[in-house]
Motif scaffolding. Structure first.
Motif, PDB file in Angstrom:
ATOM      1  N   GLY A 168       1.017  -1.397   0.101  1.00 19.82           N
ATOM      2  CA  GLY A 168       0.227  -0.203   0.314  1.00 19.82           C
ATOM      3  C   GLY A 168       0.809   0.950   0.149  1.00 19.82           C
ATOM      4  O   GLY A 168      -0.057   2.079  -0.583  1.00 19.82           O
ATOM      5  N   ILE A 169       2.012   1.237   0.722  1.00 25.28           N
ATOM      6  CA  ILE A 169       2.540   2.402   0.983  1.00 25.28           C
ATOM      7  C   ILE A 169       3.840   2.400  -0.991  1.00 25.28           C
ATOM      8  O   ILE A 169       3.686   3.528  -1.172  1.00 25.28           O
ATOM      9  N   ALA A 170       4.009   0.933  -1.109  1.00 26.18           N
ATOM     10  CA  ALA A 170       4.730   1.316  -2.465  1.00 26.18           C
ATOM     11  C   ALA A 170       4.221   1.950  -2.936  1.00 26.18           C
ATOM     12  O   ALA A 170       4.149   2.592  -4.443  1.00 26.18           O
ATOM     13  N   ASP A 171       2.361   1.483  -3.694  1.00 21.99           N
ATOM     14  CA  ASP A 171       1.312   1.919  -4.276  1.00 21.99           C
ATOM     15  C   ASP A 171       1.461   3.665  -4.264  1.00 21.99           C
ATOM     16  O   ASP A 171       1.658   4.501  -5.086  1.00 21.99           O
ATOM     17  N   SER A 172       1.504   4.161  -2.896  1.00 20.66           N
ATOM     18  CA  SER A 172       0.700   5.422  -2.901  1.00 20.66           C
ATOM     19  C   SER A 172       1.999   6.520  -3.299  1.00 20.66           C
ATOM     20  O   SER A 172       1.572   7.731  -3.634  1.00 20.66           O
ATOM     21  N   MET A 173       3.131   5.740  -3.290  1.00 23.50           N
ATOM     22  CA  MET A 173       4.548   6.779  -3.367  1.00 23.50           C
ATOM     23  C   MET A 173       4.925   6.679  -4.956  1.00 23.50           C
ATOM     24  O   MET A 173       5.099   7.809  -5.574  1.00 23.50           O
ATOM     25  N   GLU A 174       3.727   5.623  -5.370  1.00 23.35           N
ATOM     26  CA  GLU A 174       4.435   5.042  -6.993  1.00 23.35           C
ATOM     27  C   GLU A 174       3.195   6.235  -7.451  1.00 23.35           C
ATOM     28  O   GLU A 174       3.634   7.449  -8.276  1.00 23.35           O
ATOM     29  N   ARG A 175       1.670   6.809  -6.804  1.00 24.54           N
ATOM     30  CA  ARG A 175       1.391   7.371  -7.288  1.00 24.54           C
ATOM     31  C   ARG A 175       1.320   8.640  -7.259  1.00 24.54           C
ATOM     32  O   ARG A 175       1.423   9.500  -8.330  1.00 24.54           O
ATOM     33  N   ARG A 176       2.268   9.210  -6.221  1.00 28.02           N
ATOM     34  CA  ARG A 176       2.959  10.805  -5.761  1.00 28.02           C
ATOM     35  C   ARG A 176       3.518  10.764  -6.417  1.00 28.02           C
ATOM     36  O   ARG A 176       3.994  12.284  -6.998  1.00 28.02           O
ATOM     37  N   PHE A 177       4.840   9.703  -6.456  1.00 27.42           N
ATOM     38  CA  PHE A 177       6.438   9.831  -6.470  1.00 27.42           C
ATOM     39  C   PHE A 177       6.482   9.257  -7.861  1.00 27.42           C
ATOM     40  O   PHE A 177       7.407   8.568  -7.242  1.00 27.42           O
ATOM     41  N   PRO A 178       5.927   9.413  -8.998  1.00 28.43           N
ATOM     42  CA  PRO A 178       6.151   7.926 -10.037  1.00 28.43           C
ATOM     43  C   PRO A 178       7.639   7.908  -9.916  1.00 28.43           C
ATOM     44  O   PRO A 178       8.455   6.637 -10.071  1.00 28.43           O
ATOM     45  N   GLN A 179       8.541   9.084 -10.208  1.00 25.64           N
ATOM     46  CA  GLN A 179       9.848   9.137 -10.545  1.00 25.64           C
ATOM     47  C   GLN A 179      10.875   8.047  -9.782  1.00 25.64           C
ATOM     48  O   GLN A 179      12.096   7.575 -10.203  1.00 25.64           O
ATOM     49  N   ASP A 180      10.015   8.276  -8.172  1.00 24.71           N
ATOM     50  CA  ASP A 180      10.950   7.200  -7.024  1.00 24.71           C
ATOM     51  C   ASP A 180      11.367   5.859  -6.876  1.00 24.71           C
ATOM     52  O   ASP A 180      12.227   5.349  -7.590  1.00 24.71           O
ATOM     53  N   ARG A 181      10.124   5.145  -7.676  1.00 23.96           N
ATOM     54  CA  ARG A 181      10.498   3.944  -8.017  1.00 23.96           C
ATOM     55  C   ARG A 181      11.537   3.585  -9.256  1.00 23.96           C
ATOM     56  O   ARG A 181      12.755   3.213  -8.850  1.00 23.96           O
ATOM     57  N   LEU A 182      11.358   4.943 -10.141  1.00 19.41           N
ATOM     58  CA  LEU A 182      11.961   4.164 -11.708  1.00 19.41           C
ATOM     59  C   LEU A 182      13.707   4.815 -10.915  1.00 19.41           C
ATOM     60  O   LEU A 182      14.325   3.699 -10.889  1.00 19.41           O
TER      61      LEU A 182
END
Length: 160
Positions: free
Chosen positions: A136-150
């Motif tokens: 859930g946290i990973a998904d929320s972070m990716e939605r809010r800050f999409p560049q962070d995952r990459l």
């Protein structure tokens, strides 16, 4: 309530591991370098997560750590308990039993309204952490800050 900073580090590390391909190990030294953390101390936190069954350790040249379970099955409470232990934050010592004319038959730890208030607050806190998963946290972070995952996956994979 005060938690050690290792909790923050461990939750971020687990989120990064949720973003990496399944079964791929994340090197702890590379992870520490990414966040500018002391590698030995981060490794200690990750080892505690291994002992708790949150992470698995992989040895060898491409070794490191990966999630032991699917990220939707790892809660923030799992991580906190692995690092901070299961003991309650508030410990009532039953000091009401020390006052003059206290009834020796009464369990003041159980009947004390202050103790009950603190236990209720801790229960609410633990329930809130148990509802939050790494996924859930990973998904929320990716939605809010999409560049962070990459950015994280690219950096951590470069050390492989």
């Amino acid at each position: 309530m005060k938690m050690g900073r290792g909790v923050e580090w461990a939750v971020h590390s687990c989120v990064n591991m949720a973003w990496t391909p399944a079964g791929e190990a994340v090197n702890s030294a590379r992870l520490a370098e990414y966040y500018k953390l002391p590698a030995a101390y981060l490794n200690k936190q990750l080892q505690a997560l291994v002992r708790a069954g949150v992470l698995e350790s992989v040895s060898g040249p491409r070794g490191g750590f990966h999630l032991a379970r699917r990220p939707e099955h790892i809660t923030v409470l799992d991580i906190v308990l692995a690092l901070e232990g299961p003991e309650p934050a508030f410990r009532c010592e039953g000091i009401l039993g020390n006052v003059p004319e206290a009834d020796p038959e009464v369990n003041y730890v159980r009947t004390c309204l202050i103790s009950q208030t603190m236990r209720q607050a801790e229960l609410a806190w633990r329930q809130a952490l148990a509802r939050q998963t790494v996924a859930g946290i990973a998904d929320s972070m990716e939605r809010r800050f999409p560049q962070d995952r990459l950015k994280a996956v690219r950096y951590l994979a470069a050390g492989a």
